[in-house]
Design a protein around this motif. Structure first.
Motif, PDB file in Angstrom:
ATOM      1  N   THR A 237       0.829  -1.224   0.000  1.00 45.01           N
ATOM      2  CA  THR A 237       0.000   0.000   0.000  1.00 45.01           C
ATOM      3  C   THR A 237       0.857   1.266   0.000  1.00 45.01           C
ATOM      4  O   THR A 237       1.686   1.454   0.884  1.00 45.01           O
ATOM      5  N   SER A 238       0.663   2.119  -1.002  1.00 39.05           N
ATOM      6  CA  SER A 238       1.329   3.433  -1.019  1.00 39.05           C
ATOM      7  C   SER A 238       0.563   4.368  -1.944  1.00 39.05           C
ATOM      8  O   SER A 238      -0.055   3.933  -2.924  1.00 39.05           O
ATOM      9  N   LEU A 239       0.600   5.652  -1.645  1.00 41.22           N
ATOM     10  CA  LEU A 239      -0.129   6.660  -2.425  1.00 41.22           C
ATOM     11  C   LEU A 239       0.378   6.709  -3.868  1.00 41.22           C
ATOM     12  O   LEU A 239      -0.414   6.728  -4.812  1.00 41.22           O
ATOM     13  N   ASN A 240       1.689   6.699  -4.043  1.00 41.79           N
ATOM     14  CA  ASN A 240       2.266   6.786  -5.394  1.00 41.79           C
ATOM     15  C   ASN A 240       1.821   5.623  -6.269  1.00 41.79           C
ATOM     16  O   ASN A 240       1.453   5.808  -7.435  1.00 41.79           O
ATOM     17  N   LEU A 241       1.867   4.402  -5.708  1.00 39.87           N
ATOM     18  CA  LEU A 241       1.480   3.208  -6.476  1.00 39.87           C
ATOM     19  C   LEU A 241       0.001   3.258  -6.827  1.00 39.87           C
ATOM     20  O   LEU A 241      -0.389   3.001  -7.972  1.00 39.87           O
ATOM     21  N   PHE A 242      -0.853   3.625  -5.860  1.00 36.53           N
ATOM     22  CA  PHE A 242      -2.295   3.663  -6.102  1.00 36.53           C
ATOM     23  C   PHE A 242      -2.646   4.700  -7.173  1.00 36.53           C
ATOM     24  O   PHE A 242      -3.524   4.473  -8.010  1.00 36.53           O
ATOM     25  N   GLU A 243      -1.955   5.859  -7.150  1.00 37.82           N
ATOM     26  CA  GLU A 243      -2.210   6.887  -8.164  1.00 37.82           C
ATOM     27  C   GLU A 243      -1.766   6.412  -9.543  1.00 37.82           C
ATOM     28  O   GLU A 243      -2.435   6.676 -10.550  1.00 37.82           O
ATOM     29  N   GLU A 244      -0.662   5.678  -9.576  1.00 38.58           N
ATOM     30  CA  GLU A 244      -0.176   5.140 -10.845  1.00 38.58           C
ATOM     31  C   GLU A 244      -1.154   4.101 -11.403  1.00 38.58           C
ATOM     32  O   GLU A 244      -1.448   4.076 -12.600  1.00 38.58           O
ATOM     33  N   PHE A 245      -1.668   3.244 -10.519  1.00 36.85           N
ATOM     34  CA  PHE A 245      -2.642   2.224 -10.937  1.00 36.85           C
ATOM     35  C   PHE A 245      -3.942   2.872 -11.438  1.00 36.85           C
ATOM     36  O   PHE A 245      -4.552   2.398 -12.392  1.00 36.85           O
ATOM     37  N   GLU A 246      -4.356   3.967 -10.776  1.00 33.96           N
ATOM     38  CA  GLU A 246      -5.611   4.627 -11.165  1.00 33.96           C
ATOM     39  C   GLU A 246      -5.549   5.120 -12.605  1.00 33.96           C
ATOM     40  O   GLU A 246      -6.537   5.042 -13.347  1.00 33.96           O
ATOM     41  N   LYS A 247      -4.368   5.605 -13.024  1.00 34.35           N
ATOM     42  CA  LYS A 247      -4.202   6.049 -14.417  1.00 34.35           C
ATOM     43  C   LYS A 247      -4.376   4.893 -15.399  1.00 34.35           C
ATOM     44  O   LYS A 247      -4.711   5.092 -16.559  1.00 34.35           O
ATOM     45  N   GLN A 248      -4.137   3.658 -14.925  1.00 37.09           N
ATOM     46  CA  GLN A 248      -4.272   2.467 -15.789  1.00 37.09           C
ATOM     47  C   GLN A 248      -5.657   1.830 -15.683  1.00 37.09           C
ATOM     48  O   GLN A 248      -5.894   0.761 -16.249  1.00 37.09           O
ATOM     49  N   GLY A 249      -6.559   2.465 -14.916  1.00 35.74           N
ATOM     50  CA  GLY A 249      -7.901   1.889 -14.758  1.00 35.74           C
ATOM     51  C   GLY A 249      -7.928   0.745 -13.767  1.00 35.74           C
ATOM     52  O   GLY A 249      -8.755  -0.165 -13.861  1.00 35.74           O
ATOM     53  N   ILE A 250      -7.010   0.759 -12.791  1.00 33.50           N
ATOM     54  CA  ILE A 250      -6.997  -0.251 -11.724  1.00 33.50           C
ATOM     55  C   ILE A 250      -7.245   0.503 -10.418  1.00 33.50           C
ATOM     56  O   ILE A 250      -6.576   1.491 -10.130  1.00 33.50           O
ATOM     57  N   TYR A 251      -8.213   0.043  -9.636  1.00 30.30           N
ATOM     58  CA  TYR A 251      -8.550   0.725  -8.376  1.00 30.30           C
ATOM     59  C   TYR A 251      -8.089  -0.122  -7.196  1.00 30.30           C
ATOM     60  O   TYR A 251      -7.957  -1.338  -7.312  1.00 30.30           O
ATOM     61  N   CYS A 252      -7.827   0.521  -6.073  1.00 33.94           N
ATOM     62  CA  CYS A 252      -7.149  -0.159  -4.964  1.00 33.94           C
ATOM     63  C   CYS A 252      -7.810   0.117  -3.621  1.00 33.94           C
ATOM     64  O   CYS A 252      -8.465   1.137  -3.428  1.00 33.94           O
ATOM     65  N   CYS A 253      -7.594  -0.807  -2.707  1.00 32.62           N
ATOM     66  CA  CYS A 253      -7.992  -0.627  -1.317  1.00 32.62           C
ATOM     67  C   CYS A 253      -6.947  -1.367  -0.491  1.00 32.62           C
ATOM     68  O   CYS A 253      -6.798  -2.582  -0.625  1.00 32.62           O
ATOM     69  N   GLY A 254      -6.198  -0.621   0.326  1.00 32.21           N
ATOM     70  CA  GLY A 254      -5.091  -1.250   1.040  1.00 32.21           C
ATOM     71  C   GLY A 254      -5.020  -0.854   2.494  1.00 32.21           C
ATOM     72  O   GLY A 254      -5.360   0.264   2.871  1.00 32.21           O
TER      73      GLY A 254
END
Length: 414
Positions: A237-254
């Motif tokens: 879980t990290s803010l940078n990774l989650f923001e990067e995933f969001e740009k690819q259409g992947i959503y996260c919950c950590g």
């Protein structure tokens, strides 16, 4: 669920061969014979060796897989006169022949000049397995990134001496998976070698957040643009990774940990525990765009980072003693998916192949085979064939061993 409909008469072998088809087994035969020939050219001829056949290779796998059901410490126990002996399958191949195949067994006999990857001896097999996982199953929206339980058999650990434990080499790799959290099907495997000086070696291990971020990106490389929700533990879980995933259409919950997680970019006020006493179910929220940081109290402070759930949507955690505890929906969803993975580990981790070779590529191979069999069983349970035969996981494994060994089974199907 499954992408193809299997017939009512589909056997355990049919499901297993969705991931390990005959062409992969034939390649093992070719590579093993090539390695045996090269080995004997270098170290002297072995008169007892004759080239292995496809039938023998299937039997060889069958013997290894049988250790996942009976949990014998050594596969050679099958031919012994002890508790783990198995006369019904020991007659298919002699122990000396089995040991010869084990000595020369290879998936890639020779390193090519361009290869620098530490897993070159097994990479073609892992790639083939991944293609099988991708083509046979379509996962649900919610998935989990984690390290599955692949530790030693607890019964053996409890009974062996300290000296035996010290002799057993520590694993030189970690194995991570992306797993469908509504079925338990493992969609993707990523193997990280713990030694070496490359980008994924020891140097990278010193910088844990980058390492776990790299693992997460590798596991989600086929997931972009599909609106998946990925659940992650504190190490990923990290803010940078989650923001990067969001740009690819992947959503996260950590789940977030101030000790284990990369907390770069998160407000310090949310990472410190408030001085005023909290009551169970209370929570605070900070938002930035779609991203929410939730600090929820339940006998301790739990922090969650998510862009997959609205922080104002309510959920509940149900405890047997204290009843319902209010929480944001993201917390309820995380707890539900985590509990499913715990159930998966409890049910399936005891069916990993017990054979523990010293070579790292062989350890990875047997873990990968174990995962393929668990996935095959999950597909079997979702097929119409299950309603005909209704095998448990242990019975499914026994059927697969007998089919690989070519042993006729006269027992009733129910």
């Amino acid at each position: 669920g499954p992408t193809r409909k299997m017939p009512l008469t589909a056997s355990a072998m049919d499901f297993f061969q969705l991931f390990v088809p005959d062409n992969v087994l034939k390649n093992m035969v070719v590579q093993t014979n090539m390695y045996a020939k090269k080995y004997q050219e270098r170290f002297g001829s072995d008169d007892a060796w004759i080239d292995v056949t496809l039938t023998e290779m299937k039997a060889f796998l069958g013997y290894m897989i049988s250790t996942s059901i009976h949990h014998c410490e050594s596969v050679l126990s099958i031919w012994s006169s002890g508790f783990y002996s198995n006369k019904s399958i020991a007659l298919i191949m002699t122990q000396s022949r089995f040991e010869k195949i084990l000595k020369y067994f290879h998936i890639v006999a020779f390193r090519s000049s361009q290869t620098t990857h530490g897993l070159y001896k097994i990479q073609p097999f892992l790639d083939s397995l991944q293609n099988g996982f991708d083509s046979a199953f379509r996962p649900s929206q919610a998935q989990v990134l984690h390290e599955p339980l692949i530790d030693e058999d607890p019964v053996f650990i409890a009974t062996c001496t300290e000296r035996e434990l010290r002799k057993r080499k520590k694993r030189k790799f970690s194995l991570w998976v992306r797993q469908c959290s509504s079925t338990g099907f493992i969609c993707q495997i990523y193997v990280h070698l713990k030694e070496g000086s490359g980008a994924d070696g020891l140097d990278a291990l010193k910088n844990k957040p980058q390492l776990h971020s790299m693992v997460a990106k590798s596991l989600c490389q086929n997931a972009s643009g599909k609106n998946y929700i990925i659940f992650t533990g504190p190490s990923i879980t990290s803010l940078n990774l989650f923001e990067e995933f969001e740009k690819q259409g992947i959503y996260c919950c950590g789940l977030l940990s101030t000790r284990k997680s990369d907390c770069t970019g998160l407000p310090p006020s949310m990472l410190n525990n408030p001085e005023t006493p909290q009551s169970r179910g209370q929570y605070r929220i900070r938002m930035k765009g779609n991203m929410s940081l939730i600090c929820w109290y339940n006998k301790g402070h739990f922090r969650f980072l998510t862009n997959a759930y609205s922080p104002v949507q309510q959920g509940v955690i149900i405890k047997r003693k204290s009843g319902e505890i209010p929480c944001p929906l993201a917390v309820e969803a995380f707890a539900a998916h985590l509990s499913y993975i715990c159930k998966y580990d409890d049910k399936y981790s005891k069916y990993f192949i017990s054979h523990k070779p010293n070579k790292t590529w062989q350890q990875v191979f047997w873990f990968a085979i174990s995962i393929a069999i668990n996935n095959a069983y999950i597909l079997y349970k979702m097929s119409e064939a299950y309603h005909v035969t209704r095998y448990s996981r242990a019975q499914f494994g026994e059927r697969l061993v007998k089919e690989l060994l070519g042993v006729e089974d006269t027992s009733p199907s129910h």
